[in-house]
Design a protein around this motif. Structure first.
Motif, PDB file in Angstrom:
ATOM      1  N   SER A  54      24.966   9.738 -11.673  1.00 56.50           N
ATOM      2  CA  SER A  54      26.230  10.663 -12.173  1.00 56.50           C
ATOM      3  C   SER A  54      26.572  10.117 -13.441  1.00 56.50           C
ATOM      4  O   SER A  54      27.167  10.968 -13.921  1.00 56.50           O
ATOM      5  N   GLY A  55      26.386   8.892 -13.668  1.00 57.32           N
ATOM      6  CA  GLY A  55      26.700   8.479 -15.170  1.00 57.32           C
ATOM      7  C   GLY A  55      25.825   9.213 -16.239  1.00 57.32           C
ATOM      8  O   GLY A  55      26.592   9.427 -17.317  1.00 57.32           O
ATOM      9  N   THR A  56      24.831   9.225 -16.103  1.00 55.21           N
ATOM     10  CA  THR A  56      23.917  10.171 -16.887  1.00 55.21           C
ATOM     11  C   THR A  56      24.547  11.592 -16.971  1.00 55.21           C
ATOM     12  O   THR A  56      24.801  12.171 -18.363  1.00 55.21           O
ATOM     13  N   LEU A  57      24.937  12.186 -15.929  1.00 58.84           N
ATOM     14  CA  LEU A  57      25.535  13.472 -16.021  1.00 58.84           C
ATOM     15  C   LEU A  57      26.712  13.796 -16.812  1.00 58.84           C
ATOM     16  O   LEU A  57      27.237  14.418 -17.549  1.00 58.84           O
ATOM     17  N   GLN A  58      27.700  12.669 -16.567  1.00 56.33           N
ATOM     18  CA  GLN A  58      28.856  12.678 -17.047  1.00 56.33           C
ATOM     19  C   GLN A  58      28.882  12.387 -18.802  1.00 56.33           C
ATOM     20  O   GLN A  58      29.608  13.070 -19.515  1.00 56.33           O
ATOM     21  N   LYS A  59      27.765  11.534 -19.145  1.00 50.13           N
ATOM     22  CA  LYS A  59      27.659  11.433 -20.618  1.00 50.13           C
ATOM     23  C   LYS A  59      27.329  12.644 -21.029  1.00 50.13           C
ATOM     24  O   LYS A  59      27.600  13.230 -22.323  1.00 50.13           O
ATOM     25  N   ALA A  60      26.595  13.457 -20.362  1.00 47.44           N
ATOM     26  CA  ALA A  60      25.841  14.898 -21.020  1.00 47.44           C
ATOM     27  C   ALA A  60      27.065  15.824 -20.894  1.00 47.44           C
ATOM     28  O   ALA A  60      27.147  16.497 -21.951  1.00 47.44           O
ATOM     29  N   VAL A  61      27.862  15.803 -20.031  1.00 39.16           N
ATOM     30  CA  VAL A  61      29.104  16.773 -20.025  1.00 39.16           C
ATOM     31  C   VAL A  61      29.994  16.091 -21.210  1.00 39.16           C
ATOM     32  O   VAL A  61      30.401  17.129 -21.943  1.00 39.16           O
ATOM     33  N   ASP A  62      30.356  14.941 -21.512  1.00 36.81           N
ATOM     34  CA  ASP A  62      31.031  14.548 -22.529  1.00 36.81           C
ATOM     35  C   ASP A  62      30.546  15.002 -23.715  1.00 36.81           C
ATOM     36  O   ASP A  62      31.377  15.213 -24.858  1.00 36.81           O
ATOM     37  N   TRP A  63      29.270  14.786 -24.006  1.00 32.63           N
ATOM     38  CA  TRP A  63      28.631  15.051 -25.210  1.00 32.63           C
ATOM     39  C   TRP A  63      29.011  16.566 -25.701  1.00 32.63           C
ATOM     40  O   TRP A  63      29.416  17.055 -26.721  1.00 32.63           O
ATOM     41  N   TRP A  64      28.723  17.360 -24.729  1.00 24.49           N
ATOM     42  CA  TRP A  64      28.821  19.056 -25.005  1.00 24.49           C
ATOM     43  C   TRP A  64      30.467  19.314 -25.315  1.00 24.49           C
ATOM     44  O   TRP A  64      30.936  20.000 -26.342  1.00 24.49           O
ATOM     45  N   ALA A  96      24.848  25.945 -25.386  1.00 22.46           N
ATOM     46  CA  ALA A  96      25.896  24.839 -24.694  1.00 22.46           C
ATOM     47  C   ALA A  96      26.441  25.131 -23.524  1.00 22.46           C
ATOM     48  O   ALA A  96      26.974  24.258 -22.740  1.00 22.46           O
ATOM     49  N   ALA A  97      26.885  26.548 -23.539  1.00 24.55           N
ATOM     50  CA  ALA A  97      27.902  26.765 -22.412  1.00 24.55           C
ATOM     51  C   ALA A  97      26.996  26.771 -21.347  1.00 24.55           C
ATOM     52  O   ALA A  97      27.329  26.397 -20.177  1.00 24.55           O
ATOM     53  N   SER A  98      25.826  27.513 -21.334  1.00 26.29           N
ATOM     54  CA  SER A  98      24.902  27.226 -20.161  1.00 26.29           C
ATOM     55  C   SER A  98      24.365  25.816 -19.610  1.00 26.29           C
ATOM     56  O   SER A  98      24.360  25.577 -18.654  1.00 26.29           O
ATOM     57  N   SER A  99      24.381  25.207 -20.793  1.00 30.39           N
ATOM     58  CA  SER A  99      24.032  23.615 -20.403  1.00 30.39           C
ATOM     59  C   SER A  99      25.214  22.989 -19.679  1.00 30.39           C
ATOM     60  O   SER A  99      25.170  22.275 -18.651  1.00 30.39           O
ATOM     61  N   LEU A 100      26.564  23.185 -20.009  1.00 26.78           N
ATOM     62  CA  LEU A 100      27.586  22.802 -18.983  1.00 26.78           C
ATOM     63  C   LEU A 100      27.825  23.076 -17.868  1.00 26.78           C
ATOM     64  O   LEU A 100      28.149  22.661 -16.878  1.00 26.78           O
ATOM     65  N   VAL A 101      27.430  24.610 -17.846  1.00 24.34           N
ATOM     66  CA  VAL A 101      27.291  25.198 -16.598  1.00 24.34           C
ATOM     67  C   VAL A 101      26.653  24.439 -15.544  1.00 24.34           C
ATOM     68  O   VAL A 101      26.869  23.928 -14.474  1.00 24.34           O
ATOM     69  N   MET A 102      25.192  24.012 -15.972  1.00 20.48           N
ATOM     70  CA  MET A 102      24.329  23.249 -15.218  1.00 20.48           C
ATOM     71  C   MET A 102      24.714  21.928 -14.825  1.00 20.48           C
ATOM     72  O   MET A 102      24.528  21.534 -13.692  1.00 20.48           O
ATOM     73  N   LEU A 103      25.169  21.209 -15.708  1.00 13.54           N
ATOM     74  CA  LEU A 103      25.615  19.804 -15.566  1.00 13.54           C
ATOM     75  C   LEU A 103      26.599  19.820 -14.602  1.00 13.54           C
ATOM     76  O   LEU A 103      26.761  19.042 -13.775  1.00 13.54           O
ATOM     77  N   LYS A 104      27.797  20.815 -14.505  1.00 10.67           N
ATOM     78  CA  LYS A 104      28.675  20.827 -13.794  1.00 10.67           C
ATOM     79  C   LYS A 104      28.466  21.291 -12.281  1.00 10.67           C
ATOM     80  O   LYS A 104      29.003  20.524 -11.460  1.00 10.67           O
ATOM     81  N   MET A 106      25.554  20.294 -11.018  1.00 13.88           N
ATOM     82  CA  MET A 106      25.013  19.238 -10.618  1.00 13.88           C
ATOM     83  C   MET A 106      25.905  18.250 -10.293  1.00 13.88           C
ATOM     84  O   MET A 106      25.632  17.480  -9.250  1.00 13.88           O
ATOM     85  N   GLN A 107      27.172  18.350 -10.829  1.00  8.44           N
ATOM     86  CA  GLN A 107      28.500  17.270 -10.446  1.00  8.44           C
ATOM     87  C   GLN A 107      28.974  17.990  -9.159  1.00  8.44           C
ATOM     88  O   GLN A 107      29.931  17.407  -8.726  1.00  8.44           O
ATOM     89  N   GLY A 108      28.662  18.998  -8.715  1.00 11.10           N
ATOM     90  CA  GLY A 108      29.226  19.659  -7.571  1.00 11.10           C
ATOM     91  C   GLY A 108      30.422  20.449  -7.845  1.00 11.10           C
ATOM     92  O   GLY A 108      31.335  20.446  -7.136  1.00 11.10           O
ATOM     93  N   LEU A 109      30.718  20.642  -9.221  1.00  9.55           N
ATOM     94  CA  LEU A 109      31.859  21.533  -9.626  1.00  9.55           C
ATOM     95  C   LEU A 109      31.623  22.851  -9.968  1.00  9.55           C
ATOM     96  O   LEU A 109      30.479  23.321 -10.194  1.00  9.55           O
TER      97      LEU A 109
END
Length: 207
Positions: A54-64, A96-104, A106-109
């Protein structure tokens, strides 16, 4: 990870893999285009049954989210500070938007609750075109078909059949069918990228 086992085609889980960030941090700089492919890789691993830290996912979300410009677009720049010579690209904004879609996801959002993604889609709608990489600065017209692929990823993953008022797939598919070369390929302003352009065009059409 679910895999096919035996001759009857039955499936079973043979192992579970946890994906975590290594202890050593990466460089403070980066290329947002490469970061998009990292997000695609994490999504593929997640779909295959790997457990993403989960920490890896959040760092990626924060980056974007940090590197998005106030108007909703992204450039290839690594630090979120606008640089005129890099511009704000359609390809990078869709990627970038598609990356955020995928990451969120995976976070269950639900990505449709993300203000950042909505702003990106609004920017793409305001600058919608399939005939070039939207808002590409003069002299940097490459990666037109990469832009179309990024639009396809965003439209399918979000999901939405329209970007603003535009039915992106119908418009893009019509353009690609019209512009395919006699030998079956596609090419943009740089003939040296014909193989990549053709791959991106096929990925768009295949959805």
């Amino acid at each position: 990870m679910p895999v096919t086992t035996g001759t009857g085609g039955e499936t079973g889980t043979v192992a579970k893999f946890a994906i975590r960030r290594v202890k050593k941090l990466g460089a403070a700089v980066g290329d947002n285009s490469n970061s998009q492919y990292a997000a695609l890789g994490l999504k593929a691993c997640s779909t295959a049954g790997c457990q993403i830290d989960s920490g890896t996912l959040q760092k990626a979300v924060d980056w974007w989210q940090k590197s998005q410009q106030k108007i909703g677009a992204w450039s290839y720049n690594y630090d979120g500070v606008y640089q005129e010579q890099l511009g704000l690209y359609g390809s990078m904004t869709a990627g970038a938007a598609s990356s955020l879609v995928m990451l969120k996801q995976m976070q269950g959002l639900d990505p449709k609750n993300s203000e950042q993604i909505r702003k990106a889609i609004n920017w793409l709608a305001d600058n919608f075109t399939v005939e070039k990489n939207a808002r590409t600065p003069s002299g940097r017209e490459e990666w037109h078909h990469y832009f179309l692929y990024a639009i396809e990823r965003l439209g399918d993953l979000y999901p939405t059949e329209k970007i603003g008022k535009y039915p992106w797939y119908a418009i893009g598919a019509t353009f690609l069918i019209k512009t395919q070369q006699k030998d079956g390929s596609w090419t943009g302003t740089n003939p040296g990228l014909a193989i990549a352009d053709t791959c991106f065009a096929l990925l768009f059409l295949e959805r």
